[in-house]
Scaffold this motif. Structure first.
Motif, short mmCIF file in Angstrom:
data_model
loop_
_atom_site.label_atom_id
_atom_site.label_comp_id
_atom_site.label_asym_id
_atom_site.label_seq_id
_atom_site.Cartn_x
_atom_site.Cartn_y
_atom_site.Cartn_z
N THR A 171 41.14 41.51 46.93
CA THR A 171 41.49 42.87 47.34
C THR A 171 41.31 43.78 46.13
O THR A 171 41.49 43.37 44.99
N THR A 172 40.93 45.01 46.40
CA THR A 172 40.73 45.99 45.34
C THR A 172 41.69 47.15 45.56
O THR A 172 41.75 47.72 46.65
N ASP A 173 42.48 47.45 44.53
CA ASP A 173 43.45 48.53 44.59
C ASP A 173 43.05 49.62 43.59
O ASP A 173 42.59 49.33 42.49
N THR A 174 43.24 50.87 43.99
CA THR A 174 43.00 51.99 43.08
C THR A 174 44.26 52.18 42.24
O THR A 174 45.34 52.44 42.76
N VAL A 175 44.11 52.00 40.92
CA VAL A 175 45.25 52.12 40.01
C VAL A 175 45.46 53.58 39.61
O VAL A 175 46.58 54.07 39.60
N LEU A 176 44.37 54.27 39.29
CA LEU A 176 44.46 55.65 38.81
C LEU A 176 43.21 56.39 39.23
O LEU A 176 42.10 55.87 39.12
N GLN A 177 43.41 57.62 39.71
CA GLN A 177 42.27 58.45 40.08
C GLN A 177 42.51 59.86 39.58
O GLN A 177 43.51 60.50 39.94
N VAL A 178 41.61 60.31 38.73
CA VAL A 178 41.67 61.67 38.20
C VAL A 178 40.33 62.31 38.46
O VAL A 178 39.32 61.93 37.87
N GLY A 179 40.31 63.25 39.38
CA GLY A 179 39.06 63.89 39.76
C GLY A 179 38.13 62.87 40.39
O GLY A 179 38.49 62.17 41.34
N SER A 180 36.91 62.76 39.83
CA SER A 180 35.97 61.80 40.37
C SER A 180 36.05 60.45 39.64
O SER A 180 35.40 59.49 40.06
N ALA A 181 36.82 60.37 38.57
CA ALA A 181 36.98 59.11 37.84
C ALA A 181 38.06 58.27 38.51
O ALA A 181 39.11 58.77 38.90
N LYS A 182 37.75 57.00 38.64
CA LYS A 182 38.69 56.12 39.33
C LYS A 182 38.80 54.79 38.57
O LYS A 182 37.79 54.23 38.13
N VAL A 183 40.02 54.30 38.41
CA VAL A 183 40.26 52.98 37.81
C VAL A 183 40.80 52.09 38.92
O VAL A 183 41.78 52.43 39.58
N SER A 184 40.14 50.95 39.11
CA SER A 184 40.57 50.04 40.16
C SER A 184 40.77 48.64 39.60
O SER A 184 40.19 48.28 38.58
N ALA A 185 41.58 47.86 40.29
CA ALA A 185 41.86 46.47 39.90
C ALA A 185 41.57 45.56 41.08
O ALA A 185 41.89 45.89 42.23
N THR A 186 40.97 44.42 40.80
CA THR A 186 40.66 43.43 41.82
C THR A 186 41.59 42.24 41.65
O THR A 186 41.75 41.73 40.55
N HIS A 187 42.20 41.82 42.76
CA HIS A 187 43.15 40.71 42.74
C HIS A 187 42.66 39.61 43.68
O HIS A 187 42.18 39.89 44.77
N ASP A 188 42.80 38.36 43.23
CA ASP A 188 42.54 37.22 44.10
C ASP A 188 43.84 36.84 44.80
O ASP A 188 44.87 36.68 44.15
N LYS A 189 43.79 36.72 46.11
CA LYS A 189 44.97 36.32 46.88
C LYS A 189 44.65 35.07 47.67
O LYS A 189 43.55 34.93 48.23
N ALA A 190 45.58 34.15 47.73
CA ALA A 190 45.40 32.91 48.48
C ALA A 190 45.59 33.17 49.97
O ALA A 190 46.40 34.01 50.37
N LEU A 191 44.83 32.45 50.78
CA LEU A 191 45.02 32.53 52.22
C LEU A 191 46.38 31.91 52.57
O LEU A 191 46.81 30.95 51.92
N PRO A 192 47.06 32.43 53.57
CA PRO A 192 48.37 31.90 53.92
C PRO A 192 48.29 30.46 54.42
O PRO A 192 47.30 30.05 55.04
N GLN A 193 49.34 29.70 54.13
CA GLN A 193 49.36 28.29 54.50
C GLN A 193 49.34 28.10 56.01
O GLN A 193 48.77 27.13 56.50
N TRP A 194 49.90 29.03 56.77
CA TRP A 194 49.90 28.89 58.23
C TRP A 194 48.47 28.93 58.78
O TRP A 194 48.20 28.33 59.82
N ALA A 195 47.56 29.62 58.09
CA ALA A 195 46.17 29.65 58.54
C ALA A 195 45.53 28.27 58.41
O ALA A 195 44.75 27.85 59.27
N GLY A 196 45.87 27.55 57.35
CA GLY A 196 45.38 26.19 57.19
C GLY A 196 45.94 25.24 58.23
O GLY A 196 45.21 24.42 58.80
N ILE A 197 47.22 25.39 58.52
CA ILE A 197 47.86 24.54 59.54
C ILE A 197 47.24 24.82 60.91
O ILE A 197 46.93 23.90 61.67
N ALA A 198 47.03 26.10 61.21
CA ALA A 198 46.42 26.47 62.50
C ALA A 198 45.00 25.92 62.60
O ALA A 198 44.60 25.43 63.66
#
Length: 72
Positions: free
Chosen positions: A28-55
């Motif tokens: 997922t990518t989140d916008t951390v700071l945006q000033v005018g047209s300049a933008k700072v974003s951060a990318t995070h790795d998230k694990a799939l939920p365990q219930w999806a594996g069980i399903a």
């Protein structure tokens, strides 16, 4: 049809096991700071939920068994 059920069931079963062992993730990518047209974003790795594996394991097993036991 029978072969398709077996193949799809085995694929779902393997994918569910893969997720259960913690190897499934998405980014997922989140916008951390945006000033005018300049933008700072951060990318995070998230694990799939365990219930999806069980399903995936349950549905895959049902489809594979249904394909093996189906006559015709």
């Amino acid at each position: 049809m029978r072969a398709a059920l077996i193949v799809i069931g085995i694929i779902l079963l393997c994918a569910g096991i893969w997720i259960m062992f913690g190897h499934g993730s998405y980014q997922t990518t989140d916008t951390v700071l945006q000033v005018g047209s300049a933008k700072v974003s951060a990318t995070h790795d998230k694990a799939l939920p365990q219930w999806a594996g069980i399903a995936g394991i349950v549905v895959g097993a049902v489809l594979a068994l249904g394909g093996f036991l189906r006559k015709g």
